[in-house]
Motif scaffolding. Structure first.
Motif, PDB file in Angstrom:
ATOM      1  N   THR A  28      -9.729  -3.704   3.974  1.00 35.55           N
ATOM      2  CA  THR A  28      -9.558  -2.289   4.289  1.00 35.55           C
ATOM      3  C   THR A  28      -9.828  -1.469   3.035  1.00 35.55           C
ATOM      4  O   THR A  28      -9.337  -1.785   1.952  1.00 35.55           O
TER       5      THR A  28
ATOM      6  N   ASP B  90      -9.671   8.276   5.783  1.00 34.53           N
ATOM      7  CA  ASP B  90      -9.176   7.368   6.801  1.00 34.53           C
ATOM      8  C   ASP B  90      -9.518   5.941   6.385  1.00 34.53           C
ATOM      9  O   ASP B  90     -10.574   5.698   5.800  1.00 34.53           O
ATOM     10  N   PRO B  91      -8.637   4.976   6.672  1.00 30.07           N
ATOM     11  CA  PRO B  91      -8.935   3.588   6.309  1.00 30.07           C
ATOM     12  C   PRO B  91     -10.174   3.075   7.041  1.00 30.07           C
ATOM     13  O   PRO B  91     -10.379   3.369   8.214  1.00 30.07           O
ATOM     14  N   TYR B  92     -11.004   2.345   6.312  1.00 28.66           N
ATOM     15  CA  TYR B  92     -12.206   1.745   6.873  1.00 28.66           C
ATOM     16  C   TYR B  92     -12.072   0.241   6.735  1.00 28.66           C
ATOM     17  O   TYR B  92     -11.832  -0.260   5.636  1.00 28.66           O
ATOM     18  N   GLU B  93     -12.210  -0.479   7.836  1.00 29.66           N
ATOM     19  CA  GLU B  93     -12.076  -1.930   7.799  1.00 29.66           C
ATOM     20  C   GLU B  93     -13.455  -2.577   7.885  1.00 29.66           C
ATOM     21  O   GLU B  93     -14.252  -2.260   8.761  1.00 29.66           O
TER      22      GLU B  93
ATOM     23  N   LEU C 280       0.811  -1.208   0.000  1.00 29.78           N
ATOM     24  CA  LEU C 280       0.000   0.000   0.000  1.00 29.78           C
ATOM     25  C   LEU C 280       0.848   1.265   0.000  1.00 29.78           C
ATOM     26  O   LEU C 280       0.540   2.234  -0.686  1.00 29.78           O
TER      27      LEU C 280
ATOM     28  N   ILE D 264      -9.897   2.468   1.337  1.00 32.52           N
ATOM     29  CA  ILE D 264      -9.442   3.856   1.426  1.00 32.52           C
ATOM     30  C   ILE D 264      -9.975   4.583   0.198  1.00 32.52           C
ATOM     31  O   ILE D 264      -9.636   4.245  -0.937  1.00 32.52           O
TER      32      ILE D 264
ATOM     33  N   TYR E 231      -7.005  11.514   0.547  1.00 34.68           N
ATOM     34  CA  TYR E 231      -7.248  10.134   0.948  1.00 34.68           C
ATOM     35  C   TYR E 231      -8.032  10.131   2.250  1.00 34.68           C
ATOM     36  O   TYR E 231      -7.737  10.892   3.166  1.00 34.68           O
TER      37      TYR E 231
END
Length: 99
Positions: free
Chosen positions: A30, A21-24, A3, A32, A19
């Motif tokens: 994940t 925030d990463p979402y899981e 990544l 983005i 970008y």
């Protein structure tokens, strides 16, 4: 490709990308999101998402269907006007006898 390499490579293309925030998700994927921001107009448009699943990164582009449809419509109108103004076949009028 991990990544960090993908983000570094895409960051060089345009400084106006934002970008999220990463979402899981529940299954461990994940996500983005990437948005293009235009400071002049203050508008933001989606570009796509990075999907990280099992250590593999993939890119899913966002398609603007409205823009694609308008481009197709404009192309059809311009082609129709060009044919109506000047047909693709040659002029078939005679000014005198060919003999």
């Amino acid at each position: 490709m991990n990544l960090r390499e993908v983000l570094d490579r895409s960051a060089d293309l345009s400084a106006a990308r934002v970008y999220s925030d990463p979402y899981e998700t529940v299954d461990g994927t994940t996500i983005i999101t990437v948005t293009r921001y235009r400071a002049i107009s203050g508008a933001a448009a989606p570009v796509g998402i990075f999907v990280v699943h099992n250590g593999q990164v993939s890119w899913e582009p966002a398609a603007d269907v409205t823009r694609i449809a308008l481009l197709g419509l404009a192309t059809a109108v311009i082609a129709t006007l060009a044919v109506l103004r000047r047909p693709p076949w040659p002029d078939l009028h005679f000014t005198g006898s060919p003999w």
